[in-house]
Design a protein around this motif. Structure first.
Motif, mmCIF file in Angstrom:
data_model
loop_
_atom_site.group_PDB
_atom_site.id
_atom_site.type_symbol
_atom_site.label_atom_id
_atom_site.label_comp_id
_atom_site.label_asym_id
_atom_site.label_seq_id
_atom_site.Cartn_x
_atom_site.Cartn_y
_atom_site.Cartn_z
ATOM 1 N N GLY A 74 0.798 -1.225 0.000
ATOM 2 C CA GLY A 74 0.000 0.000 0.000
ATOM 3 C C GLY A 74 0.825 1.266 0.000
ATOM 4 O O GLY A 74 0.306 2.353 0.271
ATOM 5 N N GLN A 75 2.127 1.153 -0.317
ATOM 6 C CA GLN A 75 3.006 2.311 -0.324
ATOM 7 C C GLN A 75 3.093 2.969 -1.706
ATOM 8 O O GLN A 75 3.756 3.990 -1.864
ATOM 9 N N ALA A 76 2.487 2.364 -2.692
ATOM 10 C CA ALA A 76 2.450 2.908 -4.051
ATOM 11 C C ALA A 76 1.118 2.539 -4.676
ATOM 12 O O ALA A 76 0.421 1.627 -4.215
ATOM 13 N N SER A 77 0.746 3.261 -5.718
ATOM 14 C CA SER A 77 -0.505 2.980 -6.417
ATOM 15 C C SER A 77 -0.319 3.266 -7.900
ATOM 16 O O SER A 77 0.604 3.980 -8.302
ATOM 17 N N LEU A 78 -1.173 2.662 -8.719
ATOM 18 C CA LEU A 78 -1.162 2.875 -10.156
ATOM 19 C C LEU A 78 -2.535 3.357 -10.591
ATOM 20 O O LEU A 78 -3.552 2.910 -10.060
ATOM 21 N N THR A 84 -4.956 3.910 -22.498
ATOM 22 C CA THR A 84 -3.635 3.303 -22.334
ATOM 23 C C THR A 84 -3.516 2.464 -21.070
ATOM 24 O O THR A 84 -2.437 1.933 -20.779
ATOM 25 N N GLY A 85 -4.586 2.293 -20.321
ATOM 26 C CA GLY A 85 -4.550 1.452 -19.131
ATOM 27 C C GLY A 85 -3.561 1.984 -18.104
ATOM 28 O O GLY A 85 -3.557 3.173 -17.773
ATOM 29 N N TYR A 86 -2.692 1.116 -17.627
ATOM 30 C CA TYR A 86 -1.731 1.504 -16.590
ATOM 31 C C TYR A 86 -0.428 2.075 -17.165
ATOM 32 O O TYR A 86 0.494 2.394 -16.404
ATOM 33 N N LEU A 87 -0.340 2.207 -18.485
ATOM 34 C CA LEU A 87 0.923 2.557 -19.111
ATOM 35 C C LEU A 87 1.551 3.822 -18.530
ATOM 36 O O LEU A 87 2.689 3.819 -18.061
ATOM 37 N N ARG A 88 0.822 4.923 -18.580
ATOM 38 C CA ARG A 88 1.410 6.196 -18.153
ATOM 39 C C ARG A 88 1.815 6.151 -16.675
ATOM 40 O O ARG A 88 2.872 6.640 -16.283
ATOM 41 N N SER A 89 0.981 5.521 -15.868
ATOM 42 C CA SER A 89 1.261 5.434 -14.444
ATOM 43 C C SER A 89 2.478 4.550 -14.171
ATOM 44 O O SER A 89 3.317 4.858 -13.300
ATOM 45 N N ASP A 160 -8.859 -2.396 -15.136
ATOM 46 C CA ASP A 160 -8.913 -1.615 -13.901
ATOM 47 C C ASP A 160 -9.238 -2.529 -12.725
ATOM 48 O O ASP A 160 -10.231 -3.260 -12.737
ATOM 49 N N THR A 161 -8.371 -2.522 -11.731
ATOM 50 C CA THR A 161 -8.549 -3.377 -10.564
ATOM 51 C C THR A 161 -8.081 -2.634 -9.328
ATOM 52 O O THR A 161 -7.171 -1.796 -9.408
ATOM 53 N N PRO A 162 -8.667 -2.921 -8.169
ATOM 54 C CA PRO A 162 -8.265 -2.218 -6.951
ATOM 55 C C PRO A 162 -6.822 -2.504 -6.542
ATOM 56 O O PRO A 162 -6.194 -1.672 -5.883
ATOM 57 N N ARG A 163 -6.285 -3.685 -6.895
ATOM 58 C CA ARG A 163 -4.941 -4.047 -6.477
ATOM 59 C C ARG A 163 -4.133 -4.568 -7.679
ATOM 60 O O ARG A 163 -3.901 -5.779 -7.814
ATOM 61 N N PRO A 164 -3.715 -3.672 -8.566
ATOM 62 C CA PRO A 164 -2.914 -4.128 -9.711
ATOM 63 C C PRO A 164 -1.569 -4.680 -9.241
ATOM 64 O O PRO A 164 -1.014 -4.239 -8.228
#
Length: 437
Positions: A74-78, A84-89, A160-164
């Motif tokens: 829980g110290q980082a998030s996407l 583009t989904g999670y790409l930029r993050s 999209d998911t709460p815990r990628p």
């Protein structure tokens, strides 16, 4: 460089399949350690399965593994975005610049079925991580260079998911452990001819690319943007049924400033496939593979109780130093100029000496770097070399940079270049001060 003391057929992947089949055929379960030694106890198996390496079982320490741990804690998030989904993050979390975008038009890679000249695979990278994105594909592909274990492969689902989370992949080793990666899990860059739909025309030949490869043989199966003067390359084209190259860029395949009219890049982060980003990547891939192979051979030697300065290790030290110093670099004729901003980003990286000089400074007129010594000498992979091996590398560097290299090929390193590299290394690598002078 040759393989000494390790049984290696055409590729480690083929050897791996042979060993597995042999165990099944014998109908016997044996330990991998026992099975891969000869009657005298000498190791004859896969280098990545040696007890000093244990590639598949040792916890990785690469940047993606670190991000995965931070996500789990829980110290980082996407952040997920619609196109583009999670790409930029992911790029932001791994400090990978958008300006590094390179576009692969050939049907290669694990997602070849959804890759084509009309839907290219975008690659983004920094000094330790590469990220692959294809518009509409179900996952991102990633490879990180672990300081000790070499290339480690991952995917992350594009939903999209709460815990990628990133999932480690091993199937990539089928291609990414081969002679071109020095038989370690590594990076590879290929140049090859493709049909209009992106399928490979291997009968027309292919090239495994690094900074020694002439520009005229590079970038087949890639889009290329930017200026490269009089130098031809194989990018921006497909080959028709008559084996005739056809430009995908309306204004011609060479010195293409833009890909307008060549491909619809809506949904991608950039309109570039930057020629400077491509050239830097070409250099970096083999440098990291050499560092991995050298470290592995030294660790195996130490584990087996054999001298670390074995012929194999000494040969790898020489190969690495030659590569770090760009001894066999293919010359640039007319220079390279990108347009994405990658050159500016890259040149701003790294440490500088009191005169403001850095091994990240680009030349791009007659050669890649202003000072001919690779920035990968600051990499975590270099830091992870066993201390005796690192000292051997510094000693070989001193030998070549002092003019005592002993071979005509070192004559291309001018006296001013040798002096500048020595001074930069002494100022930016304190552990080399006692050796490099």
């Amino acid at each position: 460089m040759r393989n000494v003391g390790i049984v290696q057929p055409e590729s480690a992947a083929r050897r791996r399949l042979f060993l597995a089949a042999a165990v099944v055929a014998c109908g016997t379960v044996v330990t991998g350690l026992a099975f891969q030694r000869d009657s005298k106890g000498a190791w004859v198996g896969l280098l990545d399965e040696h007890p000093a390496i244990e590639y598949a079982t040792r916890p990785p320490r690469d940047r993606i593994a670190g991000l995965n741990r931070a996500l789990d804690a829980g110290q980082a998030s996407l952040t997920f975005e619609p196109q583009t989904g999670y790409l930029r993050s992911v790029l932001r979390a791994l400090q990978v610049p958008v300006e590094s975008q390179m576009l692969v038009l050939s049907r290669t890679g694990v997602q070849r079925l959804v890759t084509s000249p009309a839907n290219p695979r975008a690659l983004y990278y920094n000094d330790a991580v590469a990220v692959g994105f294809i518009r509409g594909s179900p996952f991102l592909e990633l490879v990180a260079h672990d300081p000790e274990q070499g290339a480690v492969f991952y995917t992350i689902n594009q939903r999209d998911t709460p815990r990628p989370a990133f999932s480690r992949q091993t199937a990539c080793l089928t291609c990414h452990v081969a002679a071109t990666t020095l038989e370690v899990p590594g990076f590879m860059t290929r140049s090859l001819r493709t049909a209009p739909d992106g399928t490979l025309k291997l009968r027309l030949g292919s090239h495994h690319v690094d900074h020694r490869t002439p520009i005229a043989q590079r970038w087949g199966g890639w889009f290329v943007t930017g200026r490269h003067g009089r130098m031809p390359h194989l990018g921006n084209v497909v080959t028709n049924a008559a084996d005739v190259p056809v430009s995908l860029v309306p204004g011609g395949a060479l010195n293409a400033r833009t890909l307008d009219g060549a491909v619809d890049l809506s949904g991608y982060l950039s309109g570039h496939s930057d020629v400077v980003a491509l050239a830097v990547f070409d250099h970096q891939t083999r440098a990291l593979n050499l560092l991995t192979r050298l470290a592995w051979e030294a660790r195996v030697a130490a584990h087996e109780g054999t001298p670390v300065d074995s012929p194999m290790v000494n040969e790898l030290v020489t190969d690495l130093v030659d590569y770090l110093l760009f001894v066999d670099e293919a010359p640039l004729d007319g220079g390279l100029r990108g347009g994405s901003g990658f050159a500016e980003w890259f040149s701003a990286q790294g440490v500088r000496d009191a005169q403001g000089r850095s091994l990240h400074q680009l030349d791009l007129d007659t050669r890649l770097l202003r000072y001919p010594c690779s920035y990968t000498i600051y990499s975590p992979a270099f830091e992870a070399l066993p201390p005796p091996v690192k000292i051997a590398v510094f000693r070989r560097l001193q030998q070549v940079l002092s003019g005592a290299g002993g071979a005509p090929k070192y004559a291309r390193l001018s006296a001013s270049d040798r002096q500048a590299v020595r001074e930069i290394l002494r100022a930016t690598r304190p552990d080399a001060v006692q050796i490099i002078h």
